[in-house]
Design a protein around this motif. Structure first.
Motif, mmCIF file in Angstrom:
data_model
loop_
_atom_site.group_PDB
_atom_site.id
_atom_site.type_symbol
_atom_site.label_atom_id
_atom_site.label_comp_id
_atom_site.label_asym_id
_atom_site.label_seq_id
_atom_site.Cartn_x
_atom_site.Cartn_y
_atom_site.Cartn_z
ATOM 1 N N ASP A 18 0.852 -1.181 0.000
ATOM 2 C CA ASP A 18 0.000 0.000 0.000
ATOM 3 C C ASP A 18 0.893 1.238 0.000
ATOM 4 O OD1 ASP A 18 -2.836 -0.939 0.185
ATOM 5 O OD2 ASP A 18 -2.026 -2.016 1.902
ATOM 6 N N ARG A 44 -8.493 -2.753 -12.039
ATOM 7 C CA ARG A 44 -7.934 -2.922 -10.698
ATOM 8 C C ARG A 44 -8.700 -3.992 -9.929
ATOM 9 N NH1 ARG A 44 -7.356 2.107 -7.951
ATOM 10 N NH2 ARG A 44 -6.635 0.807 -6.236
ATOM 11 N N PHE A 45 -7.964 -4.625 -9.030
ATOM 12 C CA PHE A 45 -8.591 -5.562 -8.094
ATOM 13 C C PHE A 45 -8.258 -5.118 -6.683
ATOM 14 C CE2 PHE A 45 -8.470 -8.296 -11.890
ATOM 15 C CZ PHE A 45 -9.813 -8.650 -11.924
ATOM 16 N N PRO A 46 -9.171 -5.200 -5.719
ATOM 17 C CA PRO A 46 -10.523 -5.687 -5.933
ATOM 18 C C PRO A 46 -11.336 -4.755 -6.837
ATOM 19 C CG PRO A 46 -10.330 -4.674 -3.756
ATOM 20 C CD PRO A 46 -8.951 -4.734 -4.328
ATOM 21 N N ARG A 48 -14.517 -3.271 -6.981
ATOM 22 C CA ARG A 48 -15.539 -3.057 -5.945
ATOM 23 C C ARG A 48 -16.940 -2.872 -6.515
ATOM 24 N NH1 ARG A 48 -12.354 -0.444 -0.858
ATOM 25 N NH2 ARG A 48 -10.232 -0.872 -1.567
ATOM 26 N N LEU A 60 -13.074 -4.282 4.036
ATOM 27 C CA LEU A 60 -11.871 -3.443 4.112
ATOM 28 C C LEU A 60 -12.129 -2.172 4.918
ATOM 29 C CD1 LEU A 60 -10.454 -3.801 0.468
ATOM 30 C CD2 LEU A 60 -9.412 -4.704 2.569
ATOM 31 N N PHE A 75 -11.833 -12.463 -2.435
ATOM 32 C CA PHE A 75 -10.887 -11.761 -3.320
ATOM 33 C C PHE A 75 -10.624 -12.601 -4.572
ATOM 34 C CE2 PHE A 75 -9.326 -9.075 0.344
ATOM 35 C CZ PHE A 75 -9.335 -7.846 -0.298
ATOM 36 N N ARG A 79 -11.684 -12.101 -8.792
ATOM 37 C CA ARG A 79 -10.889 -12.249 -10.021
ATOM 38 C C ARG A 79 -11.544 -13.263 -10.951
ATOM 39 N NH1 ARG A 79 -7.073 -10.772 -6.264
ATOM 40 N NH2 ARG A 79 -6.798 -12.793 -5.289
ATOM 41 N N ARG A 100 -3.008 -4.526 -8.971
ATOM 42 C CA ARG A 100 -3.141 -5.688 -8.070
ATOM 43 C C ARG A 100 -3.810 -6.891 -8.742
ATOM 44 N NH1 ARG A 100 -1.681 -4.547 -3.072
ATOM 45 N NH2 ARG A 100 -2.007 -2.499 -2.158
ATOM 46 N N TYR A 101 -3.315 -8.061 -8.332
ATOM 47 C CA TYR A 101 -3.846 -9.318 -8.886
ATOM 48 C C TYR A 101 -3.597 -10.433 -7.866
ATOM 49 C CZ TYR A 101 -5.118 -12.293 -12.928
ATOM 50 O OH TYR A 101 -5.725 -13.168 -13.799
ATOM 51 N N SER A 104 -1.223 -10.044 -4.775
ATOM 52 C CA SER A 104 -1.799 -9.369 -3.604
ATOM 53 C C SER A 104 -2.653 -10.346 -2.822
ATOM 54 C CB SER A 104 -2.702 -8.199 -4.023
ATOM 55 O OG SER A 104 -1.960 -7.111 -4.505
ATOM 56 N N GLY A 105 -3.446 -11.110 -3.560
ATOM 57 C CA GLY A 105 -4.338 -12.063 -2.902
ATOM 58 C C GLY A 105 -3.565 -12.994 -1.984
ATOM 59 N N PHE A 108 -1.273 -10.865 1.000
ATOM 60 C CA PHE A 108 -2.021 -10.292 2.125
ATOM 61 C C PHE A 108 -2.613 -11.379 3.010
ATOM 62 C CE2 PHE A 108 -2.134 -5.640 1.925
ATOM 63 C CZ PHE A 108 -1.464 -5.423 0.733
ATOM 64 N N GLU A 151 -8.243 1.971 6.062
ATOM 65 C CA GLU A 151 -8.691 0.620 5.716
ATOM 66 C C GLU A 151 -7.899 -0.434 6.472
ATOM 67 O OE1 GLU A 151 -8.978 -0.211 1.467
ATOM 68 O OE2 GLU A 151 -11.076 0.387 1.637
ATOM 69 N N TYR A 153 -5.524 -3.477 7.022
ATOM 70 C CA TYR A 153 -4.195 -3.810 6.466
ATOM 71 C C TYR A 153 -3.243 -2.630 6.378
ATOM 72 C CZ TYR A 153 -6.801 -7.813 4.478
ATOM 73 O OH TYR A 153 -7.609 -8.893 4.287
HETATM 74 N N1 NYM Z 1 -6.035 -7.004 -1.226
HETATM 75 C C1 NYM Z 1 -6.176 -6.813 -2.556
HETATM 76 C C2 NYM Z 1 -6.071 -8.279 -0.672
HETATM 77 O O1 NYM Z 1 -5.943 -8.446 0.527
HETATM 78 N N2 NYM Z 1 -6.276 -9.334 -1.506
HETATM 79 C C3 NYM Z 1 -6.436 -9.202 -2.846
HETATM 80 O O2 NYM Z 1 -6.610 -10.198 -3.573
HETATM 81 C C4 NYM Z 1 -6.378 -7.871 -3.407
HETATM 82 C C5 NYM Z 1 -6.565 -7.687 -4.878
HETATM 83 O O3 NYM Z 1 -7.012 -5.014 -0.519
HETATM 84 N N3 NYM Z 1 -4.731 -3.198 1.081
HETATM 85 C C6 NYM Z 1 -5.898 -5.843 -0.348
HETATM 86 C C7 NYM Z 1 -4.715 -4.957 -0.618
HETATM 87 C C8 NYM Z 1 -5.186 -3.561 -0.241
HETATM 88 C C9 NYM Z 1 -6.701 -3.665 -0.247
HETATM 89 O O4 NYM Z 1 -6.675 -2.609 -2.400
HETATM 90 C C10 NYM Z 1 -7.392 -2.758 -1.235
HETATM 91 P P1 NYM Z 1 -6.517 -1.144 -3.046
HETATM 92 O O5 NYM Z 1 -5.510 -1.354 -4.144
HETATM 93 O O6 NYM Z 1 -6.010 -0.254 -1.934
HETATM 94 O O7 NYM Z 1 -7.889 -0.775 -3.543
#
Ligand code: NYM
Length: 201
Positions: A18, A44-46, A48, A60, A75, A79, A100-101, A104-105, A108, A151, A153
């Motif tokens: 982030d 972008r992912f997620p 929303r 989140l 998540f 995808r 993100r893809y 990230s999944g 995290f 948010e 994380y």
């Molecule tokens: N994130 C994002 C995950 O935990 N798993 C996933 O598969 C994806 C795609 O979501 N902190 C987390 C990472 C970010 C949060 O993403 C939201 P963003 O890019 O800040 O909207």
């Protein structure tokens, strides 16, 4: 996945902690490709906008509670629900630049202590990226950048764990860029990587 097929678009993924600058750099790459006349879309992912994406978004924002496995699968489902649309776009020659893809999944969720192989398994069968741009930044530096939002994380201690998990996922599609360079130098390097990649295709 069609790497030597010029008529197919490319799947370019941006990853990183982030506040590493993914969103602005992926935007810059899209503008650059548009100017070059490359058919391109920014994703972008997620995502929303879907009902799965709304559940993720509310999680989140700390407006709902879900256990770690459940949100991991959401998540991934987010995808999967876009997979065929992505494939159709790529087939029709559109390049997708995705913020993100799967990396990230996996990172995290594994950072929460879930088994990494378990985390990877629902990602199997999704489209493999042709190029992954990893914007590398120390978690401490990212935290200094105007601070995190509210948010889930977005905390230094957790981002440190995410950074460790990302390192275990590096593969041959990855290009690592020092995200602490100036915005223009990062952009320049991304263009270079894209140029080399595009020539090789
Ligand atoms: N994130 C994002 C995950 O935990 N798993 C996933 O598969 C994806 C795609 O979501 N902190 C987390 C990472 C970010 C949060 O993403 C939201 P963003 O890019 O800040 O909207």
């Amino acid at each position: 996945n069609g790497c030597n097929d010029k008529s197919r678009g490319s799947l370019i993924v941006f990853e990183g902690l982030d506040r590493c600058g993914k969103t602005s750099q992926s935007g810059r790459l899209v503008s650059y490709l548009e100017k070059k006349g490359v058919p391109v879309e920014s994703w972008r992912f997620p995502d929303r906008s879907t009902s799965v994406g709304e559940m993720i978004s509310s999680y989140l924002a700390n407006k709902s509670q879900l256990d770690d496995q459940t949100v991991h699968l959401l998540f991934s489902a987010n995808r999967w629900e876009k997979r065929s649309l992505m494939e159709n776009k790529l087939r029709s020659g559109i390049t997708l630049v995705v913020d993100r893809y799967s990396y990230s999944g996996v990172s995290f969720s594994a950072a929460k202590g879930l088994d990494i192989e378990w985390c990877k398994s629902p990602e199997r069968g999704l489209l493999a990226p042709d190029l992954v741009v990893y914007l590398d930044i120390a978690p401490e530096k990212a935290a200094e950048r105007g601070g995190y939002g509210s948010e889930r994380y977005e905390q230094l201690e957790f981002q440190r764990k995410v950074a460790q998990q990302y390192q275990t996922l590096r593969d041959s599609a990855w290009k690592v860029i020092d995200a602490c360079l100036s915005v223009d130098s990062v952009e320049e390097q991304i263009r270079e990587f894209y140029g080399l990649f595009d020539k090789a295709v």
